[in-house]
Design a protein around this motif. Structure first.
Motif, PDB file in Angstrom:
ATOM      1  N   ILE A 197      19.484 -12.973   0.880  1.00  0.00           N
ATOM      2  CA  ILE A 197      18.784 -11.975   1.688  1.00  0.00           C
ATOM      3  C   ILE A 197      17.310 -11.981   1.327  1.00  0.00           C
ATOM      4  N   ALA A 198      16.458 -11.965   2.349  1.00  0.00           N
ATOM      5  CA  ALA A 198      15.016 -11.789   2.175  1.00  0.00           C
ATOM      6  C   ALA A 198      14.655 -10.382   2.637  1.00  0.00           C
ATOM      7  N   GLU A 199      13.895  -9.664   1.810  1.00  0.00           N
ATOM      8  CA  GLU A 199      13.560  -8.271   2.116  1.00  0.00           C
ATOM      9  C   GLU A 199      12.077  -8.033   1.870  1.00  0.00           C
ATOM     10  N   THR A 200      11.390  -7.462   2.846  1.00  0.00           N
ATOM     11  CA  THR A 200       9.990  -7.097   2.659  1.00  0.00           C
ATOM     12  C   THR A 200       9.690  -5.800   3.389  1.00  0.00           C
ATOM     13  N   MET A 201       8.942  -4.950   2.716  1.00  0.00           N
ATOM     14  CA  MET A 201       8.483  -3.682   3.282  1.00  0.00           C
ATOM     15  C   MET A 201       7.061  -3.439   2.807  1.00  0.00           C
ATOM     16  N   PRO A 202       6.280  -2.637   3.552  1.00  0.00           N
ATOM     17  CA  PRO A 202       4.949  -2.258   3.066  1.00  0.00           C
ATOM     18  C   PRO A 202       5.048  -1.415   1.799  1.00  0.00           C
ATOM     19  N   ARG A 203       3.944  -1.284   1.089  1.00  0.00           N
ATOM     20  CA  ARG A 203       3.894  -0.422  -0.083  1.00  0.00           C
ATOM     21  C   ARG A 203       4.261   1.005   0.303  1.00  0.00           C
ATOM     22  N   ARG A 204       4.885   1.699  -0.627  1.00  0.00           N
ATOM     23  CA  ARG A 204       5.323   3.078  -0.461  1.00  0.00           C
ATOM     24  C   ARG A 204       6.372   3.221   0.616  1.00  0.00           C
ATOM     25  N   SER A 205       7.301   2.274   0.635  1.00  0.00           N
ATOM     26  CA  SER A 205       8.431   2.349   1.562  1.00  0.00           C
ATOM     27  C   SER A 205       9.756   2.529   0.839  1.00  0.00           C
ATOM     28  N   GLY A 206       9.754   2.487  -0.498  1.00  0.00           N
ATOM     29  CA  GLY A 206      10.992   2.667  -1.251  1.00  0.00           C
ATOM     30  C   GLY A 206      11.824   1.417  -1.398  1.00  0.00           C
ATOM     31  N   LYS A 207      11.195   0.245  -1.290  1.00  0.00           N
ATOM     32  CA  LYS A 207      11.941  -1.011  -1.380  1.00  0.00           C
ATOM     33  C   LYS A 207      12.629  -1.171  -2.736  1.00  0.00           C
ATOM     34  N   THR A 208      11.871  -1.028  -3.820  1.00  0.00           N
ATOM     35  CA  THR A 208      12.429  -1.248  -5.150  1.00  0.00           C
ATOM     36  C   THR A 208      13.440  -0.171  -5.507  1.00  0.00           C
ATOM     37  N   ASP A 209      13.213   1.059  -5.059  1.00  0.00           N
ATOM     38  CA  ASP A 209      14.204   2.117  -5.282  1.00  0.00           C
ATOM     39  C   ASP A 209      15.548   1.740  -4.670  1.00  0.00           C
ATOM     40  N   GLY A 210      15.489   1.186  -3.453  1.00  0.00           N
ATOM     41  CA  GLY A 210      16.735   0.771  -2.805  1.00  0.00           C
ATOM     42  C   GLY A 210      17.429  -0.347  -3.551  1.00  0.00           C
ATOM     43  N   THR A 244       4.875   0.797  12.288  1.00  0.00           N
ATOM     44  CA  THR A 244       5.210  -0.263  11.341  1.00  0.00           C
ATOM     45  C   THR A 244       5.719   0.263  10.009  1.00  0.00           C
ATOM     46  N   HIS A 245       5.052   1.272   9.466  1.00  0.00           N
ATOM     47  CA  HIS A 245       5.311   1.707   8.087  1.00  0.00           C
ATOM     48  C   HIS A 245       6.460   2.701   8.039  1.00  0.00           C
ATOM     49  N   PRO A 246       7.614   2.334   7.472  1.00  0.00           N
ATOM     50  CA  PRO A 246       8.762   3.246   7.480  1.00  0.00           C
ATOM     51  C   PRO A 246       8.649   4.386   6.478  1.00  0.00           C
ATOM     52  N   GLY A 247       7.666   4.318   5.565  1.00  0.00           N
ATOM     53  CA  GLY A 247       7.538   5.365   4.560  1.00  0.00           C
ATOM     54  C   GLY A 247       6.684   6.539   4.981  1.00  0.00           C
ATOM     55  N   ILE A 248       5.988   6.430   6.131  1.00  0.00           N
ATOM     56  CA  ILE A 248       5.142   7.532   6.592  1.00  0.00           C
ATOM     57  C   ILE A 248       6.030   8.723   6.970  1.00  0.00           C
ATOM     58  N   GLY A 249       5.732   9.858   6.390  1.00  0.00           N
ATOM     59  CA  GLY A 249       6.527  11.052   6.646  1.00  0.00           C
ATOM     60  C   GLY A 249       7.543  11.336   5.566  1.00  0.00           C
ATOM     61  N   THR A 250       7.772  10.367   4.664  1.00  0.00           N
ATOM     62  CA  THR A 250       8.725  10.586   3.565  1.00  0.00           C
ATOM     63  C   THR A 250       8.064  10.304   2.223  1.00  0.00           C
ATOM     64  N   GLU A 279      -0.764  -5.116   2.373  1.00  0.00           N
ATOM     65  CA  GLU A 279      -0.106  -4.097   1.579  1.00  0.00           C
ATOM     66  C   GLU A 279       0.585  -3.028   2.415  1.00  0.00           C
ATOM     67  N   TYR A 280      -0.003  -2.652   3.545  1.00  0.00           N
ATOM     68  CA  TYR A 280       0.513  -1.502   4.288  1.00  0.00           C
ATOM     69  C   TYR A 280       1.039  -1.823   5.681  1.00  0.00           C
ATOM     70  N   LEU A 281       0.821  -3.044   6.155  1.00  0.00           N
ATOM     71  CA  LEU A 281       1.364  -3.434   7.460  1.00  0.00           C
ATOM     72  C   LEU A 281       2.284  -4.638   7.359  1.00  0.00           C
ATOM     73  N   GLY A 282       2.394  -5.228   6.179  1.00  0.00           N
ATOM     74  CA  GLY A 282       3.295  -6.371   6.007  1.00  0.00           C
ATOM     75  C   GLY A 282       2.843  -7.618   6.728  1.00  0.00           C
ATOM     76  N   GLN A 283       1.558  -7.706   7.088  1.00  0.00           N
ATOM     77  CA  GLN A 283       1.056  -8.873   7.821  1.00  0.00           C
ATOM     78  C   GLN A 283       0.507  -9.911   6.839  1.00  0.00           C
ATOM     79  N   TRP A 284       1.033 -11.108   6.924  1.00  0.00           N
ATOM     80  CA  TRP A 284       0.555 -12.193   6.090  1.00  0.00           C
ATOM     81  C   TRP A 284      -0.744 -12.741   6.672  1.00  0.00           C
ATOM     82  N   PRO A 285      -1.706 -13.142   5.813  1.00  0.00           N
ATOM     83  CA  PRO A 285      -2.950 -13.721   6.341  1.00  0.00           C
ATOM     84  C   PRO A 285      -2.659 -14.855   7.302  1.00  0.00           C
ATOM     85  N   VAL A 286      -3.404 -14.889   8.383  1.00  0.00           N
ATOM     86  CA  VAL A 286      -3.159 -15.872   9.430  1.00  0.00           C
ATOM     87  C   VAL A 286      -3.474 -17.266   8.921  1.00  0.00           C
ATOM     88  N   ASP A 287      -2.618 -18.191   9.230  1.00  0.00           N
ATOM     89  CA  ASP A 287      -2.856 -19.596   8.916  1.00  0.00           C
ATOM     90  C   ASP A 287      -4.110 -20.046   9.661  1.00  0.00           C
TER      91      ASP A 287
END
Length: 523
Positions: free
Chosen positions: A101-114, A294-300, A322-330
């Motif tokens: 499984i590959a998992e990525t979320m923006p900062r302050r989304s609770g990824k590591t807690d999960g 985009t950011h699932p942590g907004i509001g929580t 960090e906050y939108l999960g967008q990788w720098p464009v090639d």
């Protein structure tokens, strides 16, 4: 407060990290509601998410979250559904539907807690279940471990594994011991299960056996050879465990390569499971609507105001990662979706009366372009390249002629090589109307034409020079927290594209002419 009063906090919806309350029966059976959002609450849809059964058993995951003192949020629950989904083999055994499984979320989304809720829940409820966790470095992994070990001892207390601890009153409690020695960080349960924190070094994994390995902050391992060596050490540890899982997590990195990027590519292709919360590549990163979508942590876990502060404090590229999960464009990839651009091609049509024109000059004076834009009766934007030639000497006369014929102002980027042409136009008689564009206008023009293409609304006439400009266009940072098409960063001259973008922006910035209403005279 009684050390198990957290259950009461859960039911009242006031526990730490609460997104919504879960209910517990008197016998501590966890009742997990299906994955759905309460009416009226915003829904954040992942960019990519593997399908999972709505009937996945999440009791271990929810129990692990409770032992760590929080109630899972919807994005954490979605992660758990993917990680806990199972399929039945011919012999009746249940194995994970997604072993990788590959998992990525923006900062302050609770990824590591999960991730830790999954680890703790399985270890606390299974016998001889062994887990390994790695962050980007051994020091970072140790820091994460100390944080979650302290939370575990706070909400699921069993100091030093003493079975006679009067606080351990629950019948389903499994005693454990936390080891904090540097290099030997681990949690060992009485049932034989364990969590070990290891540096991301393949040598630390060799000769061991694990049922679950989580490699967090995988974006920090950008060297392909290093990533392959790490996986070469990790994967054999799960060969003899039928229900073993590997989870590679993190946030968007600085380069489109390495451990996490490769895992996400496999997830997008369907060979791995995937959960990716990120803004689409062509979404406007400066628009608060993009942040909320985009950011699932907004509001929580955070607020829109805090995200706005981070937007002001960070560079645009760092904010996107960090906050939108967008990788720098090639740099070899176009700023515009080429597939969508191809679908936007059409046969030439007649221009209406209401149009707009704009010009742009290359930064080295090597070429210049003049473009036109309009919207049809349905509001669909059309762009047309009127002229694209070498040099600049021809531009002022041509722009003047077209503007006089159409009766419209001439738009241009009010900077650099565009200014001499504007000066020449200003000295013509009668003086044409000029519409200089600011940096914010240039940024908005670039984003608007990209959005119109992605939305499938824009129409162009398949002109070769314009197509080459689109193919070679790349983004560049503009201003403190903006972006625009970059002349230096692009593979082909992009003035045909920038002129079209400015023409469309000019059109939309001018109010539409209203038809005069007929005057009715009273009899």
């Amino acid at each position: 407060m009684h050390r198990w009063a957290v259950d009461a906090l859960f039911e009242s919806g006031t526990a730490a990290h609460v997104h919504r309350p879960l209910s517990f029966s008197p016998h501590n059976e966890v009742r997990v509601p299906p994955l759905r959002e309460p009416r009226g609450r915003r829904v954040v849809v992942p960019l990519h998410a593997s399908p999972a059964s709505p009937h996945v058993d999440l009791s271990e995951f929810v129990d692990g979250a409770r032992r760590l003192g929080f109630v899972p949020s919807p994005q954490q629950e979605r992660f758990a559904r993917i990680a806990c989904d199972v399929v039945e083999l011919d012999d009746g055994d249940l194995v994970p539907r997604y072993r990788r499984i590959a998992e990525t979320m923006p900062r302050r989304s609770g990824k590591t807690d999960g991730q830790w809720a999954l680890m703790v829940g399985r270890c606390a409820t299974r016998d001889d279940y062994h887990v390994a966790f790695s962050a980007q470095t051994g020091a970072k992994g140790r820091k994460r471990f100390l944080d979650f070990a302290s939370r575990l001892e706070r909400w699921d207390p069993c100091p030093r594994g003493r079975g006679d601890d009067p606080g351990c009153t629950r019948t389903d409690h499994v005693h454990y011991r936390v080891y904090r020695s540097n290099g030997g960080e681990s949690i060992l349960w009485e049932s034989g299960s364990s969590i070990h924190v290891l540096p991301p070094d393949p040598e630390n994994y060799r000769s061991d056996e694990y049922a679950l390995v989580i490699l967090d902050e995988g974006q920090e391992i950008t060297d392909e050879e290093q990533a392959n060596e790490l996986l070469g050490g990790v994967l054999p540890t799960m060969d003899t465990v039928p229900d073993a899982q590997l989870i590679v997590g993190g946030t968007a990195g600085k380069f489109r390569r390495g451990l996490l990027w490769t895992a996400l590519e496999k997830g997008r292709a369907g060979s791995w499971g995937i959960l990716e919360y990120a803004a689409p590549e062509h979404a406007d990163p400066t628009d608060p609507a993009t942040w909320e979508a985009t950011h699932p942590g907004i509001g929580t876990l955070t607020t829109l105001d805090v995200i706005a502060e981070r937007f002001d404090d960070n560079s645009l590229l760092d904010f996107q990662r960090e906050y939108l999960g967008q990788w720098p464009v090639d740099p070899t990839a176009s700023a515009i979706d080429l597939t969508a651009w191809g679908k936007a091609a059409s046969e030439p049509t007649l221009r209406p009366k209401r149009v707009a024109i704009a010009y742009d000059v290359a930064i080295d004076d090597s070429c210049a372009a003049l473009a036109c834009a309009w919207r049809d009766d349905d509001g669909r934007p059309h762009v047309e390249l009127l002229a694209f030639r070498a040099g600049v000497s021809w531009l002022a006369a041509e722009a003047y002629r077209v503007a006089r014929s159409a009766g419209v102002p001439i738009a241009y980027d009010n900077i650099g090589k565009n200014l001499p042409t504007a000066t020449t136009l200003h000295h013509k008689r009668p003086v044409p109307r000029l519409q200089p564009m600011s940096l914010k206008d240039v940024q908005g023009a670039a984003q608007r034409i990209v959005s119109e293409v992605v939305d499938g609304r824009l129409v162009h006439f398949d002109q070769k020079d314009l197509n080459l400009a689109v193919e070679g266009a790349a983004w560049r940072p503009a201003g403190e927290n903006g972006r625009a098409f970059g002349h230096k960063a692009s593979a082909h001259p992009i003035v045909p594209l920038t002129a079209c973008a400015l023409a469309l922006w000019s059109l939309d910035s001018r109010p539409a002419r209203r038809r005069a209403r007929p005057q009715v005279t009273a009899a």
